[in-house]
Design a protein around this motif. Sequence first.
Motif, short mmCIF file in Angstrom:
data_model
loop_
_atom_site.label_atom_id
_atom_site.label_comp_id
_atom_site.label_asym_id
_atom_site.label_seq_id
_atom_site.Cartn_x
_atom_site.Cartn_y
_atom_site.Cartn_z
N MET A 1 3.94 48.64 5.21
CA MET A 1 3.31 49.99 4.45
C MET A 1 2.09 50.04 4.96
O MET A 1 1.10 49.36 4.76
CB MET A 1 3.54 49.81 3.15
N GLU A 2 1.84 51.54 5.24
CA GLU A 2 0.47 51.81 5.75
C GLU A 2 -0.46 51.89 4.54
O GLU A 2 0.13 52.11 3.24
CB GLU A 2 0.36 53.46 6.25
N LEU A 3 -1.57 51.57 4.78
CA LEU A 3 -2.65 51.85 3.78
C LEU A 3 -2.66 52.91 3.04
O LEU A 3 -3.27 53.06 1.95
CB LEU A 3 -4.18 51.01 4.30
N THR A 4 -2.71 54.06 3.78
CA THR A 4 -2.68 55.33 3.25
C THR A 4 -1.98 55.44 2.25
O THR A 4 -2.18 56.11 1.11
CB THR A 4 -2.74 56.34 4.46
N THR A 5 -0.76 55.07 2.48
CA THR A 5 0.63 54.93 1.45
C THR A 5 0.21 54.24 0.14
O THR A 5 0.47 54.62 -0.86
CB THR A 5 1.76 54.64 2.27
N VAL A 6 -0.31 53.01 0.37
CA VAL A 6 -0.96 52.17 -0.65
C VAL A 6 -1.83 52.94 -1.23
O VAL A 6 -1.78 52.68 -2.78
CB VAL A 6 -1.31 50.88 0.04
N TRP A 7 -2.85 53.47 -0.93
CA TRP A 7 -4.05 53.88 -1.61
C TRP A 7 -3.56 55.29 -2.40
O TRP A 7 -3.81 55.44 -3.48
CB TRP A 7 -5.12 54.08 -0.89
N PHE A 8 -2.69 55.98 -1.69
CA PHE A 8 -2.04 57.14 -2.37
C PHE A 8 -1.22 56.60 -3.77
O PHE A 8 -1.37 57.31 -4.94
CB PHE A 8 -1.13 57.90 -1.60
N THR A 9 -0.51 55.66 -3.67
CA THR A 9 0.17 54.82 -4.71
C THR A 9 -0.83 54.50 -5.56
O THR A 9 -0.55 54.53 -7.03
CB THR A 9 0.92 53.78 -4.28
N LEU A 10 -1.85 53.47 -5.42
CA LEU A 10 -2.71 53.21 -6.21
C LEU A 10 -3.56 54.27 -7.09
O LEU A 10 -3.76 54.06 -8.11
CB LEU A 10 -3.67 52.27 -5.61
N ILE A 11 -3.66 55.34 -6.37
CA ILE A 11 -4.48 56.45 -7.04
C ILE A 11 -3.47 57.03 -7.99
O ILE A 11 -3.83 57.43 -9.29
CB ILE A 11 -4.82 57.33 -6.10
N ALA A 12 -2.25 57.23 -7.70
CA ALA A 12 -1.27 57.73 -8.79
C ALA A 12 -1.09 56.69 -9.78
O ALA A 12 -0.96 57.20 -11.13
CB ALA A 12 0.21 57.82 -7.95
N LEU A 13 -1.26 55.57 -9.81
CA LEU A 13 -0.81 54.67 -10.66
C LEU A 13 -2.31 54.60 -11.68
O LEU A 13 -2.27 54.48 -12.99
CB LEU A 13 -0.95 52.86 -10.26
N LEU A 14 -3.46 54.75 -11.22
CA LEU A 14 -4.90 54.94 -11.92
C LEU A 14 -4.63 56.26 -12.67
O LEU A 14 -4.88 56.18 -13.76
CB LEU A 14 -6.05 55.13 -11.06
N TRP A 15 -4.19 57.45 -12.26
CA TRP A 15 -4.03 58.64 -13.07
C TRP A 15 -2.88 58.41 -14.07
O TRP A 15 -2.99 58.89 -15.26
CB TRP A 15 -3.46 59.83 -12.15
N THR A 16 -1.86 57.57 -13.67
CA THR A 16 -0.77 57.19 -14.91
C THR A 16 -1.36 56.30 -16.03
O THR A 16 -1.27 56.82 -17.36
CB THR A 16 0.34 56.51 -14.12
N GLY A 17 -2.31 55.60 -15.55
CA GLY A 17 -3.05 54.63 -16.81
C GLY A 17 -3.62 55.65 -17.83
O GLY A 17 -3.74 55.49 -18.70
N TYR A 18 -4.49 56.39 -16.98
CA TYR A 18 -5.41 57.35 -17.62
C TYR A 18 -4.55 58.19 -18.45
O TYR A 18 -5.08 58.36 -19.73
CB TYR A 18 -6.31 58.15 -16.49
N PHE A 19 -3.43 59.00 -17.98
CA PHE A 19 -2.96 59.79 -18.99
C PHE A 19 -2.30 59.34 -19.95
O PHE A 19 -2.37 59.99 -21.13
CB PHE A 19 -1.97 60.89 -18.04
N VAL A 20 -1.59 58.02 -20.02
CA VAL A 20 -0.86 57.39 -20.85
C VAL A 20 -1.78 56.96 -21.98
O VAL A 20 -1.53 57.06 -23.20
CB VAL A 20 -0.11 55.94 -20.30
N LEU A 21 -2.99 56.44 -21.53
CA LEU A 21 -4.05 56.02 -22.57
C LEU A 21 -4.79 56.86 -23.30
O LEU A 21 -5.22 56.75 -24.52
CB LEU A 21 -4.79 54.57 -21.79
N GLU A 22 -5.67 57.61 -22.28
CA GLU A 22 -6.49 58.64 -22.78
C GLU A 22 -5.47 59.74 -23.59
O GLU A 22 -6.07 60.55 -24.26
CB GLU A 22 -7.34 59.39 -21.67
N GLY A 23 -4.15 59.75 -23.16
CA GLY A 23 -3.47 60.93 -23.78
C GLY A 23 -3.22 60.78 -25.36
O GLY A 23 -3.56 61.79 -26.07
#
Length: 353
Positions: A1-23
Amino acid sequence: MELTTVWFTLIALLWTGYFVLEGFDFGVGVLLPLLAPRRDPHGETDRRVMINTIGPVWDGNEVWLLVAGGATFAAFPEWYATLFSGFYLPLLLILLALIVRGVAFEFRGKLDDPRWRRACDLAIFWGSALPAFLWGVAFANIVRGVPMNAAHHVTGNLFGMLNPYALLGGLATFAVFTLHGAVFLALKADGEVRYRARDLLTRAWAPVVAVAAGFLLVSQIEHGKAWTSAVAVVAAVALVGGVAAGLRGREGWAFAGTAVAIAATVTTLFGDLWPHVLPSTTSDAFSLTVHNAASSHYTLGVMTWVAVVFTPVVLAYQAWTYWVFRARLTRETVLGTAPGAGGVAGAEHGAAR
């Protein structure tokens, strides 16, 4: 998997954690004047109960936002620069709201003055309501795309961002976060606050589900892919399942359901966005993608090793925090008349004394 894909996925996971918890933090703040009205003789105590449910964790939940922003800056600097210039005003409003909200949490108990506490409560309400709405507006515009020229400068303005799809997105996040907060209060509090939260869930679930389902449906019609449509269905089912569990008094399952619904919705939006990070409505040739917005391969490689080492530590620490403060709160707890109340009061960060 390309690192650009890895980091796009990680950023999506970070926003997921933020919205679930800060939500649910946002939801508790929005519900503060509804579930603990001032006309109630126990209103001040109930507001303390509500604030104390998130007192030990709200600032830790905001770390997800900081890390998501930092990861975007490091992994996709062109995306970061365009977002923070083109979305300057809504992001500034969100930042100011979060600052005012944080100050209100920390200094609410510093003065024994009803007017001061009332002002702090208003700051907590608006500091929760505005981001809950504006994050939905911002992300809907990111998925929809914005007017952008060849230099990757956003040429639109704030009024252009207040389009029907974005407003629906803002209404959806505001409604779902509020419901998420009610479920969290039913799970974390006991006594009158718990019963009022469950009653609100009974009365409010139908319009919330309708708005959220409408936003998901429009998103998939306009921008969806086959697999993201399946994830959107998971989000809808999880939300309905969480509501059903809440109506039956199963608060733990209800919270899991609303959390999964938020996580699946964020996954859907980032999946709809891929491989773009910010589409241009002017010309697709001007769009930012994971390829033309990314840092160098070396930078992404170093960041990946840092994430591998430190991410488990951060997750373990936050999980430990939630475990330590897992007990339900009551009026007796915040007043110091319940067994073990001293330990809880010591963790309030001064927010609700």
